[in-house]
Motif scaffolding. Structure first.
Motif, mmCIF file in Angstrom:
data_model
loop_
_atom_site.group_PDB
_atom_site.id
_atom_site.type_symbol
_atom_site.label_atom_id
_atom_site.label_comp_id
_atom_site.label_asym_id
_atom_site.label_seq_id
_atom_site.Cartn_x
_atom_site.Cartn_y
_atom_site.Cartn_z
ATOM 1 N N ILE A 1 0.819 -1.248 0.045
ATOM 2 C CA ILE A 1 0.030 -0.017 -0.168
ATOM 3 C C ILE A 1 0.899 1.278 0.034
ATOM 4 N N LYS A 2 0.729 2.071 -1.134
ATOM 5 C CA LYS A 2 1.323 3.332 -1.321
ATOM 6 C C LYS A 2 1.092 4.471 0.047
ATOM 7 N N ALA A 3 1.760 4.466 0.994
ATOM 8 C CA ALA A 3 1.270 5.613 2.287
ATOM 9 C C ALA A 3 2.666 6.412 2.166
ATOM 10 N N GLY A 4 2.506 7.438 2.629
ATOM 11 C CA GLY A 4 3.619 8.502 2.881
ATOM 12 C C GLY A 4 3.214 9.288 3.987
ATOM 13 N N LEU A 5 4.428 10.098 4.469
ATOM 14 C CA LEU A 5 3.929 11.116 5.590
ATOM 15 C C LEU A 5 4.623 12.296 5.438
ATOM 16 N N ILE A 6 3.779 13.499 5.878
ATOM 17 C CA ILE A 6 4.499 14.780 5.889
ATOM 18 C C ILE A 6 4.593 15.037 7.503
ATOM 19 N N ARG A 7 5.624 15.415 7.798
ATOM 20 C CA ARG A 7 5.659 15.766 9.179
ATOM 21 C C ARG A 7 6.210 17.415 9.459
ATOM 22 N N PRO A 8 4.865 18.034 9.869
ATOM 23 C CA PRO A 8 5.422 19.481 10.029
ATOM 24 C C PRO A 8 6.370 19.576 11.233
ATOM 25 N N ILE A 9 7.421 20.142 11.141
ATOM 26 C CA ILE A 9 8.422 20.582 12.255
ATOM 27 C C ILE A 9 8.235 21.945 12.665
ATOM 28 N N THR A 10 7.725 23.191 12.087
ATOM 29 C CA THR A 10 7.103 24.130 12.640
ATOM 30 C C THR A 10 5.688 24.092 12.466
ATOM 31 N N LEU A 11 4.812 24.265 13.307
ATOM 32 C CA LEU A 11 3.369 24.258 13.404
ATOM 33 C C LEU A 11 2.873 25.438 12.948
ATOM 34 N N TRP A 12 3.522 26.670 13.447
ATOM 35 C CA TRP A 12 3.463 27.965 12.769
ATOM 36 C C TRP A 12 4.756 28.552 12.657
ATOM 37 N N PRO A 13 5.110 28.936 11.620
ATOM 38 C CA PRO A 13 4.278 28.589 10.197
ATOM 39 C C PRO A 13 4.019 27.389 9.933
ATOM 40 N N PHE A 14 2.953 27.156 9.241
ATOM 41 C CA PHE A 14 2.512 25.704 8.898
ATOM 42 C C PHE A 14 2.805 25.354 7.478
ATOM 43 N N PRO A 15 3.406 24.024 7.280
ATOM 44 C CA PRO A 15 3.919 23.837 5.790
ATOM 45 C C PRO A 15 2.584 23.602 4.846
ATOM 46 N N SER A 16 1.730 24.517 4.834
ATOM 47 C CA SER A 16 0.660 24.452 3.745
ATOM 48 C C SER A 16 1.042 24.364 2.495
ATOM 49 N N GLU A 17 1.909 24.818 1.795
ATOM 50 C CA GLU A 17 2.490 24.750 0.448
ATOM 51 C C GLU A 17 2.588 23.081 0.037
ATOM 52 N N ILE A 18 3.548 22.622 0.831
ATOM 53 C CA ILE A 18 3.823 21.255 0.280
ATOM 54 C C ILE A 18 2.555 20.364 0.435
ATOM 55 N N ILE A 19 1.657 20.555 1.505
ATOM 56 C CA ILE A 19 0.700 19.957 1.691
ATOM 57 C C ILE A 19 -0.319 19.921 0.334
ATOM 58 N N ASN A 20 -0.409 21.056 0.038
ATOM 59 C CA ASN A 20 -1.313 21.491 -0.957
ATOM 60 C C ASN A 20 -0.878 21.111 -2.451
ATOM 61 N N GLN A 21 0.805 21.038 -2.556
ATOM 62 C CA GLN A 21 1.305 20.478 -3.671
ATOM 63 C C GLN A 21 1.018 18.942 -3.888
ATOM 64 N N ARG A 22 1.266 18.320 -2.542
ATOM 65 C CA ARG A 22 0.927 17.022 -2.723
ATOM 66 C C ARG A 22 -0.546 16.410 -3.049
ATOM 67 N N ALA A 23 -1.506 17.317 -2.594
ATOM 68 C CA ALA A 23 -2.777 17.080 -2.767
ATOM 69 C C ALA A 23 -3.076 16.961 -4.398
ATOM 70 N N ASP A 24 -2.219 17.299 -5.225
ATOM 71 C CA ASP A 24 -2.494 16.934 -6.489
ATOM 72 C C ASP A 24 -2.077 15.505 -7.048
ATOM 73 N N SER A 25 -1.276 14.820 -6.142
ATOM 74 C CA SER A 25 -1.009 13.533 -6.600
ATOM 75 C C SER A 25 -1.553 12.531 -5.532
ATOM 76 N N ALA A 26 -1.816 12.901 -4.428
ATOM 77 C CA ALA A 26 -2.224 11.796 -3.447
ATOM 78 C C ALA A 26 -3.745 11.684 -3.643
ATOM 79 N N LYS A 27 -4.233 10.595 -3.206
ATOM 80 C CA LYS A 27 -5.899 10.417 -3.215
ATOM 81 C C LYS A 27 -6.383 10.853 -2.015
ATOM 82 N N MET A 28 -5.682 10.953 -0.942
ATOM 83 C CA MET A 28 -6.530 11.156 0.487
ATOM 84 C C MET A 28 -5.381 11.604 1.441
ATOM 85 N N PHE A 29 -5.923 12.259 2.475
ATOM 86 C CA PHE A 29 -4.877 12.480 3.656
ATOM 87 C C PHE A 29 -5.546 12.137 4.855
#
Lengths: 353, 176
Positions: free
Chosen positions: A275-303
């Motif tokens: 099963i193709k699973a992956g992980l994004i681990r925010p190290i800063t909670l603010w500023p939140f890593p929104s950009e990378i999550i938004n980018q990955r939303a193009d290829s991933a099926k769900m979070f």
């Protein structure tokens, strides 16, 4: 880097702070953070610093306010209920544009709650725990080594942007021991001078004033907007995160701190099962890593966001994904820790939908 | 390789220290290690414990749900953790302090009168080191030599006699 030593997360935070030039610590004991204050109590006097056990958390944060105003690198630490007590002071420190480092070793809440690990102070840390428009830099380490490393970063960035920084751990990170190595210590006198500090004019310059009271609305708005400009720079330049196996992932977990480690094991288990699973681990909670999550939303099926709370960071994940893909949540709270197997099962449940 | 070990007993029996001794040895052997103590109300119920993980890969959860090895130094600890031990795992129990047999037949068991052995050898409080020594017989544990080396390395010079005593007790446990 020096030779590795075995240390509790709480102790590593204290040692790293002193090595970052911190010579002032004000605190009040509370489980599961007390080893930090105990380490400071033993070590600060030996290194020419001040350790003071205040009469309350409120007193401690106001001592931090004073020391920060005088330009010192200063730290306080507590756990959830104690951090709630400090909120008024934190808002004042933010309003006076002063740098300091605040440690929160989170335990189950609300109220006095329990003493076991939790992540239910995410809202408080990232959305403004006190009054007024302000932010904290919020760092979320996931190992004892990272706790030590992020203390130095937090002090540096707090000074750069003249604002409080918080390190959010949890009871487990605070109590566990892992091997850790530290950077060479910096002497406080080798740190950059703070021109704005109120440490005496020596009759040679105009006096500096530290204040958070501005009764003229246009003056207050101007100051707040100038601060907002700094926050915008931080959102652009200071985001930290780690990605694990996200390139081809169909399901991407988002988790921080201790839970991110457990999720990483779950990702490995899922991958072993094809099963193709992956992980994004925010190290800063603010500023939140929104950009990378938004980018990955193009290829991933769900979070799938996993937290030791009833679902707090998941709101920021949803904002980042912005409707592109479904965002699910799994959490335990009150001091319960999600188990690796349970996370795997949860992921499969959504993948089979 | 990943080994998950729970040390459990009454407060004061040195279960946290025994776990720390093993964790240091793991660190010196350049393994990934984690040591997590119980700090909650169970401390008052006679099952103070710590979880030690030794691994050659990064450690995910420091929490152990299913230990490979259980070191039980009192009856409540045996009762609490017996069923959690992974099938094929090992239970080391102090048969001087625990008047009960392990009920499972899918785990290995070492019954060792650790407190008695410690007393006979000059220090009744070092049953924890005897228990640690006995656990090293498990095939995937760190070697006796490595643990003894690490004890020497991490005991301050001023307390060298204590290091000798600890090494002696660990060896007695191992040879039992």
């Amino acid at each position: 880097m020096e030779k590795k030593v075995l240390m509790k997360g709480n102790e590593a935070l204290a040692e790293a702070a002193m090595r970052s030039g911190c010579r002032h610590f004000f605190g009040y004991p509370i489980t599961p953070q007390t080893e930090l204050a105990a380490y400071m109590a033993k070590q600060m006097p030996k290194r020419g610093g001040t350790f003071l056990q205040a009469e309350s958390e409120v007193a401690a944060i106001n001592m931090v306010y004073g020391a920060a105003g005088a330009g010192a690198r200063v730290m306080t630490s507590s756990s959830s209920p104690g951090i709630s007590l400090k909120q008024e002071g934190i808002s004042y420190i933010a309003g006076a544009d002063l740098p300091c480092v605040i440690i929160n070793i989170v335990r189950g809440g609300p109220g006095l709650g329990g003493i076991q690990p939790a992540q239910s102070d995410y809202f408080q840390a990232t959305k403004g725990g006190g009054h007024g428009d302000y932010r904290l830099l919020v760092y979320a380490p996931s190992s004892v080594q990272e706790m030590a490393d992020l203390v130095g970063v937090a002090f540096d960035k707090a000074d750069t942007y003249r604002m409080p920084a918080m390190i959010m751990g949890d009871g487990m990170l605070g109590q566990m021991m892992e091997p850790v190595s530290f950077k060479e210590p910096i002497a406080p006198e080798d740190l950059p001078q703070k021109e704005w500090a109120t440490c005496g004019t020596g009759m040679k310059r105009k006096k500096n004033i530290i204040n958070s009271l501005y009764l003229t609305p246009d003056e207050l708005e101007e100051l707040n907007d100038a601060r907002l400009k700094r926050y915008e720079t931080i959102l652009k330049d200071e985001v930290l995160f780690e990605e694990y196996q996200t390139e081809d992932a169909e399901l991407i977990f988002v988790a921080y701190g201790t839970i991110a480690r457990i999720v990483m094991s779950s990702v490995n288990t899922l991958r072993e099962q094809g099963i193709k699973a992956g992980l994004i681990r925010p190290i800063t909670l603010w500023p939140f890593p929104s950009e990378i999550i938004n980018q990955r939303a193009d290829s991933a099926k769900m979070f799938l966001t996993v937290e030791m709370s009833q679902g707090q960071m998941v709101e920021d994940v949803r904002l980042a994904v912005n409707g592109k893909k479904p965002v699910y949540f799994y959490g335990r709270n009150g001091g319960m820790v999600p188990e690796q197997e349970a996370i795997v099962e949860e992921a499969k449940k959504y993948l089979q939908k | 390789m990943i080994q998950k070990i729970i040390f459990a007993g009454f407060g004061g029996q040195g279960v946290l220290f025994a776990g720390k001794t093993l964790a240091y040895a793991g660190m010196d052997e350049e393994l990934q290690i984690s040591w997590l103590p119980s700090y909650g109300p169970e401390m008052r119920g006679g099952t103070a414990n710590c979880s030690v993980i030794l691994s050659d890969e990064p450690i995910g959860s420091p929490v152990i749900t299913s230990p490979d090895i259980l070191i039980a130094m009192n009856k409540p600890s045996l009762e609490k953790f017996e069923n959690a031990v992974a099938p094929g795992g090992l239970i080391v129990l102090d048969s001087f302090l625990i008047d009960k047999k392990v009920e499972r037949d899918d785990v290995d068991v070492i019954y060792i009168p650790a407190k008695q052995l410690a007393e006979e050898n000059g220090n009744a409080t070092l049953g924890n080191m005897i228990m640690l020594g006995a656990s090293l017989k498990h095939k995937d544990m760190i070697s006796l030599e490595a643990v003894c080396r690490s004890v020497e390395e991490h005991t301050p010079q001023s307390r060298a006699a204590l290091a000798e005593l600890n090494k002696k007790m660990i060896t007695i446990g191992y040879q039992y």
